[in-house]
Design a protein around this motif. Structure first.
Motif, short mmCIF file in Angstrom:
data_model
loop_
_atom_site.label_atom_id
_atom_site.label_comp_id
_atom_site.label_asym_id
_atom_site.label_seq_id
_atom_site.Cartn_x
_atom_site.Cartn_y
_atom_site.Cartn_z
N VAL A 35 0.84 -1.19 0.00
CA VAL A 35 0.00 0.00 0.00
C VAL A 35 0.88 1.25 0.00
CG1 VAL A 35 -1.99 -1.04 1.15
CG2 VAL A 35 -0.17 -0.06 2.53
N GLY A 37 0.53 5.86 0.42
CA GLY A 37 -0.31 6.96 0.87
C GLY A 37 0.51 8.23 0.99
N ARG A 49 -0.60 9.25 11.92
CA ARG A 49 -0.58 7.99 11.17
C ARG A 49 -0.62 8.30 9.68
NH1 ARG A 49 -4.08 2.84 13.05
NH2 ARG A 49 -3.77 1.50 11.25
N PRO A 51 -1.67 7.75 6.05
CA PRO A 51 -2.86 7.10 5.48
C PRO A 51 -2.49 6.17 4.32
CG PRO A 51 -2.67 9.32 4.63
CD PRO A 51 -1.54 9.13 5.61
N LEU A 52 -1.86 5.06 4.67
CA LEU A 52 -1.41 4.09 3.66
C LEU A 52 -2.60 3.24 3.25
CD1 LEU A 52 1.93 3.15 5.43
CD2 LEU A 52 1.62 4.69 3.48
N THR A 53 -3.47 3.79 2.39
CA THR A 53 -4.72 3.13 2.03
C THR A 53 -4.85 2.84 0.53
OG1 THR A 53 -5.77 5.29 1.85
CG2 THR A 53 -5.99 4.15 3.96
N THR A 54 -3.95 3.36 -0.28
CA THR A 54 -4.02 3.09 -1.72
C THR A 54 -3.36 1.74 -1.99
OG1 THR A 54 -3.93 5.45 -2.22
CG2 THR A 54 -3.41 3.94 -4.02
N ILE A 64 -7.05 -4.14 4.19
CA ILE A 64 -6.54 -2.78 4.31
C ILE A 64 -7.53 -1.98 5.16
CG2 ILE A 64 -5.72 -0.74 3.06
CD1 ILE A 64 -4.23 -3.46 2.40
N ASP A 67 -8.05 3.46 8.13
CA ASP A 67 -7.09 4.47 8.59
C ASP A 67 -5.66 4.18 8.14
OD1 ASP A 67 -6.93 2.28 10.27
OD2 ASP A 67 -6.99 3.45 12.12
N GLY A 68 -5.48 3.16 7.33
CA GLY A 68 -4.18 2.90 6.72
C GLY A 68 -3.40 1.77 7.35
N TYR A 134 1.17 -0.60 10.76
CA TYR A 134 0.93 0.78 10.33
C TYR A 134 2.14 1.64 10.63
CZ TYR A 134 -0.19 1.83 15.23
OH TYR A 134 -0.12 1.98 16.59
N THR A 147 5.20 10.75 2.38
CA THR A 147 4.60 9.66 1.64
C THR A 147 5.35 8.37 1.97
OG1 THR A 147 3.90 8.92 -0.55
CG2 THR A 147 6.04 9.98 -0.42
#
Length: 157
Positions: A35, A37, A49, A51-54, A64, A67-68, A134, A147
């Protein structure tokens, strides 16, 4: 001085023989999540935190959270890799700026090595089903961007 082999450590933290007996149909299926973000602003001295959601890549056995991060669905030993990049706001830079990227799981926390706008960490960690990996970032300087890319992959026996 006596050193324990990785096999001894693996047995201590990853007791999973009974799990394999119950789940043979999934044997040999890789469990990997990747992931990324982006944060556009990081406020000084407050951990936030990432946001590692992609989702870049995900196999069954990985979830996933909103909140990432990456949540694993099986017990075992996992390779965790984090690579980050950041840009400090040079107009408000303190005399001694610091940048801390921390990777967390319920039983592990590690600090990424930071240098020249980048951060990196790689570790082998025992995780249990439901554990989430996370990343947080803390700095005493304002960051105009932060990033990262997080990879979690189950290590086969």
């Amino acid at each position: 001085m006596t050193y324990h082999s990785n096999k001894d450590i693996h047995k201590e933290c990853c007791q999973k023989e009974s799990y394999y007996m119950e789940n043979k149909e999934n044997e040999g299926t890789p469990i990997v999540g990747k992931v990324t973000g982006l944060l556009l602003v990081v406020t000084p001295t407050r951990p936030i935190r990432l946001p590692l959601t992609t989702v870049l890549f995900k196999t069954p056995g990985i979830k996933i959270p909103q909140d990432g991060g990456i949540t694993v669905q099986e017990d075992g030993e996992y390779f965790i890799s984090f690579d980050g990049a950041f840009t400090p706001d040079t107009t408000t830079l303190p005399a001694n700026p610091f940048y801390i990227f921390s990777v967390f799981t319920p039983n592990f926390s590690g600090t990424a090595l930071v240098g020249a706008g980048t951060a990196t960490l790689a570790e082998l960690v025992c995780l249990r089903a439901g554990d989430t990996v996370y990343v947080t970032v803390t700095s005493n300087a304002t960051l105009t961007s932060a990033t990262g890319i997080l990879v979690v992959a189950k290590v086969e026996d």
